[in-house]
Scaffold this motif. Sequence first.
Motif, mmCIF file in Angstrom:
data_model
loop_
_atom_site.group_PDB
_atom_site.id
_atom_site.type_symbol
_atom_site.label_atom_id
_atom_site.label_comp_id
_atom_site.label_asym_id
_atom_site.label_seq_id
_atom_site.Cartn_x
_atom_site.Cartn_y
_atom_site.Cartn_z
ATOM 1 N N GLY A 58 -12.589 -4.996 9.680
ATOM 2 C CA GLY A 58 -13.343 -6.205 9.359
ATOM 3 C C GLY A 58 -13.878 -6.820 10.648
ATOM 4 N N GLN B 74 -2.463 -2.423 -6.534
ATOM 5 C CA GLN B 74 -2.991 -2.853 -5.235
ATOM 6 C C GLN B 74 -4.485 -3.163 -5.359
ATOM 7 O OE1 GLN B 74 -0.381 -0.142 -5.080
ATOM 8 N NE2 GLN B 74 0.694 -2.090 -5.025
ATOM 9 N N GLY C 144 0.827 -1.205 0.000
ATOM 10 C CA GLY C 144 0.000 0.000 0.000
ATOM 11 C C GLY C 144 0.861 1.255 0.000
ATOM 12 N N GLY D 104 -5.896 -8.473 10.682
ATOM 13 C CA GLY D 104 -5.193 -8.678 9.413
ATOM 14 C C GLY D 104 -4.116 -9.742 9.532
ATOM 15 N N THR E 136 -9.743 -11.625 3.533
ATOM 16 C CA THR E 136 -10.667 -12.043 4.586
ATOM 17 C C THR E 136 -11.750 -13.004 4.088
ATOM 18 O OG1 THR E 136 -11.686 -9.907 4.129
ATOM 19 C CG2 THR E 136 -10.355 -10.076 6.105
ATOM 20 N N ILE F 171 -15.361 -13.252 7.992
ATOM 21 C CA ILE F 171 -14.996 -11.875 8.340
ATOM 22 C C ILE F 171 -15.727 -10.990 7.335
ATOM 23 C CG2 ILE F 171 -13.160 -10.152 8.463
ATOM 24 C CD1 ILE F 171 -11.210 -12.390 9.194
HETATM 25 C C1 UD1 Z 1 -7.714 -4.921 6.380
HETATM 26 C C2 UD1 Z 1 -8.674 -6.094 6.545
HETATM 27 C C3 UD1 Z 1 -9.620 -5.813 7.722
HETATM 28 C C4 UD1 Z 1 -8.835 -5.559 8.968
HETATM 29 C C5 UD1 Z 1 -7.812 -4.452 8.765
HETATM 30 C C6 UD1 Z 1 -6.891 -4.343 9.940
HETATM 31 C C7 UD1 Z 1 -9.043 -7.040 4.354
HETATM 32 C C8 UD1 Z 1 -9.928 -7.093 3.173
HETATM 33 N N1 UD1 Z 1 -9.408 -6.250 5.331
HETATM 34 O O1 UD1 Z 1 -8.494 -3.807 6.023
HETATM 35 O O2 UD1 Z 1 -10.479 -6.923 7.904
HETATM 36 O O3 UD1 Z 1 -9.715 -5.203 10.037
HETATM 37 O O4 UD1 Z 1 -6.984 -4.723 7.604
HETATM 38 O O5 UD1 Z 1 -6.051 -3.229 9.778
HETATM 39 O O6 UD1 Z 1 -8.046 -7.739 4.392
HETATM 40 N N2 UD1 Z 1 -2.072 -4.142 1.160
HETATM 41 C C9 UD1 Z 1 -1.307 -4.568 0.113
HETATM 42 N N3 UD1 Z 1 -1.881 -4.665 -1.117
HETATM 43 C C10 UD1 Z 1 -3.159 -4.351 -1.329
HETATM 44 C C11 UD1 Z 1 -3.941 -3.901 -0.251
HETATM 45 C C12 UD1 Z 1 -3.356 -3.809 0.988
HETATM 46 O O7 UD1 Z 1 -0.123 -4.858 0.266
HETATM 47 O O8 UD1 Z 1 -3.596 -4.471 -2.474
HETATM 48 C C13 UD1 Z 1 -1.438 -4.041 2.491
HETATM 49 C C14 UD1 Z 1 -1.381 -2.619 2.988
HETATM 50 O O9 UD1 Z 1 -0.161 -2.003 2.605
HETATM 51 C C15 UD1 Z 1 -1.472 -2.816 4.493
HETATM 52 C C16 UD1 Z 1 -2.301 -4.085 4.638
HETATM 53 O O10 UD1 Z 1 -2.225 -4.739 3.403
HETATM 54 O O11 UD1 Z 1 -0.203 -3.027 5.082
HETATM 55 C C17 UD1 Z 1 -3.736 -3.796 5.018
HETATM 56 O O12 UD1 Z 1 -4.319 -3.074 3.981
HETATM 57 P P1 UD1 Z 1 -5.414 -1.968 4.241
HETATM 58 O O13 UD1 Z 1 -5.788 -1.328 2.974
HETATM 59 O O14 UD1 Z 1 -4.968 -1.081 5.335
HETATM 60 O O15 UD1 Z 1 -6.621 -2.882 4.717
HETATM 61 P P2 UD1 Z 1 -7.906 -2.418 5.467
HETATM 62 O O16 UD1 Z 1 -8.859 -1.901 4.476
HETATM 63 O O17 UD1 Z 1 -7.556 -1.555 6.596
#
Ligand code: UD1
Length: 452
Positions: free
Chosen positions: A137, A76, A11, A168, A196, A149
Motif C-alpha cells: 500500500g 478472511q 491469513g 500495516g 487502509t 493509503i
Molecule cells: C497489507 C496492507 C498494505 C501493506 C501491507 C504490508 C491492507 C488492505 N493492505 O497488504 O497496505 O503495505 O499489508 O505488509 O491492509 N489478515 C487477516 N485477515 C484478513 C486479511 C489479512 O488476519 O482477512 C492478516 C494476514 O494474516 C496478515 C496481515 O493481515 O498477517 C496482512 O494481510 P495481507 O493479506 O498480507 O495484506 P497485504 O495484501 O499484504
Amino acid sequence: MIFSVVVLAAGKGTRMKSSMPKVLHPIGGKPMVQHIIDTVNKLGATNIHLVYGHGREQLQNKLSHNDLSWCLQDQQLGTGHAVQQAAPHIQDNEDVLILVGDAPLIKESTLQQLISVKKEADLALLTVELEDPTGMGRIVRQGQQVTAIVEHKDASEQQRQIKETNTGMMIMGGRDLKRWLSALNNNNAQGEFYLTDVIEMAAKEGKSIHASQPSCAIEVEGINNRVQLASIERAYQAEQAEALMMQGVSLLDPSRFDLRGELHVGQDITIDVNVIVEGKVKIGSNTSIGANCMLIDCEIADNAVIHANSIIEQAIVGENCSVGPYARLRPGTVMKEKSRVGNFVEMKKTTLGKGSKANHLSYLGDTEVGEGANIGAGTITCNYDGMNKFKTFIGDGAFIGSNSALVAPVSIGVNATVGAGSVVTKEVGDNKLAIARARQKNLSSWQRPEKS
Ligand code: UD1
Ligand code: CA
C-alpha cells in the motif's frame, strides 16, 4: 494512556505451502507471532487481541501460555474486516495499536516511538520507504499531510511511483477506529474490506495523521513464503550473533552460529563454527565450544571445554570439565568439577563425580559415579531389563576395566577394581577386585583347521 493491541493473524499463508498456519512458522525456534506477542508484552498493553482464522487448534496449542483475547475471523475478507472482529472488545477511550502477525522482527523501540508519535496526533502510521514498493500500500500525501493509503492493485501509475509504503502497523483512538471500521466497504480491486481505507476517512474529517519509521526496514518485512522465512531467520540470527559478540563472546564465524532460545554468557567464551544453541542455555566464563556442537537447555560452568561434535541436552557441565569430541550428554546428566567425558561416550541421568573420567566409548545411564573414579573404555551400564530401569553406583576412586558390563541394580565400592571384560551382576565391596569373565586357557594341543 491505556491502549490495546490487535494482531492480525488470520491469513492462511497460502504461499508457505504448509499445513501449519503461517504465523506459527518459527524464527529462531519460536513461532513468528510469539516474537510479536513477546515484544508487545514489553509495551504494557491492557489487552492483546489476536485475530485468527486458519489452524485454530494449532494456534491455541502453541500460544496457550499467553494471555490473549482470541477473536475469530471465520472468513478472511480483508484487513479491515479482521480488525472488525476485535472491535466489540475495544474501549472507546483507549488507543488501539494494530500489528501484523507475519513481521516478527519489529522492535519494541520502534513501537514505542509510534506510540509517542500518536500522542501528538489523532492517528499514527508506521511507514517505510522501499526501493521496490511493488505489492505494498502506498502512502499518499498532499504536501506533508498524509491523505490516504492506496493499495498497489488500486493505485494509478503515478501513485505506484510512490516509495513510501504502509507497513500495516498503526495506532489510533478506539472510538474513531470503530466508527471508521463500520463505514468500510469492499468496492476495490480485491473486493476486500481494507483497513487502509480508514486513513482517507480520517483525513477527510480533518484528523491529524503522523507517520514514523522503523530504525531498519527488515523490522517491518513480512514473511509470505519460505524464501522470506529463511532470509528473516538469517537477519534475526545475525542480530543475535552481533549482540553476543558485543557482550564479549567470540564467534569464529557469526554467520555459522544459530541461537534458538536464550543464551546467558560469562566472559571470554569462544564458539567455533556451526554451533546450535536451543532453549535456555548458560555458558560460564573462559569456556570454549568446539565446532558442530548442539547445546540444548543446559548449563556449562567456567573454564569448561566442549570439544567438537558434542551434544549436550538438559545437562549440567561443571567447572573445568572437558567434554567430547563426539560426546552425548542426555537429560539428567551432571558432571561435577574437573570431570572428563571423551569420545563416543553417552550419559543419561548420570552424575559423574569430581575429577572422574569416562574417556572412551561408554554408556552410563541412571548411574552415580563418585569422585576420582575411572571408567574404562567400552564400559556399559546395563540399566534396562526390557521393562524397568535400574541404578548403578560406582564409588570414589573405583577403577572399571575396559569393556565391562555393569548389570544394574549393582554397586561398585570405594576404590574397588573391576577387571577388564567383566560382566558384573553382584555388588563389589570397597577395595575389592572383581573379575567376572571366563578365564583364558591356552591350548597347546589345538590344531588350526586346514583347507580341504
Ligand atoms: C497489507 C496492507 C498494505 C501493506 C501491507 C504490508 C491492507 C488492505 N493492505 O497488504 O497496505 O503495505 O499489508 O505488509 O491492509 N489478515 C487477516 N485477515 C484478513 C486479511 C489479512 O488476519 O482477512 C492478516 C494476514 O494474516 C496478515 C496481515 O493481515 O498477517 C496482512 O494481510 P495481507 O493479506 O498480507 O495484506 P497485504 O495484501 O499484504
Ligand atoms: Ca502481506
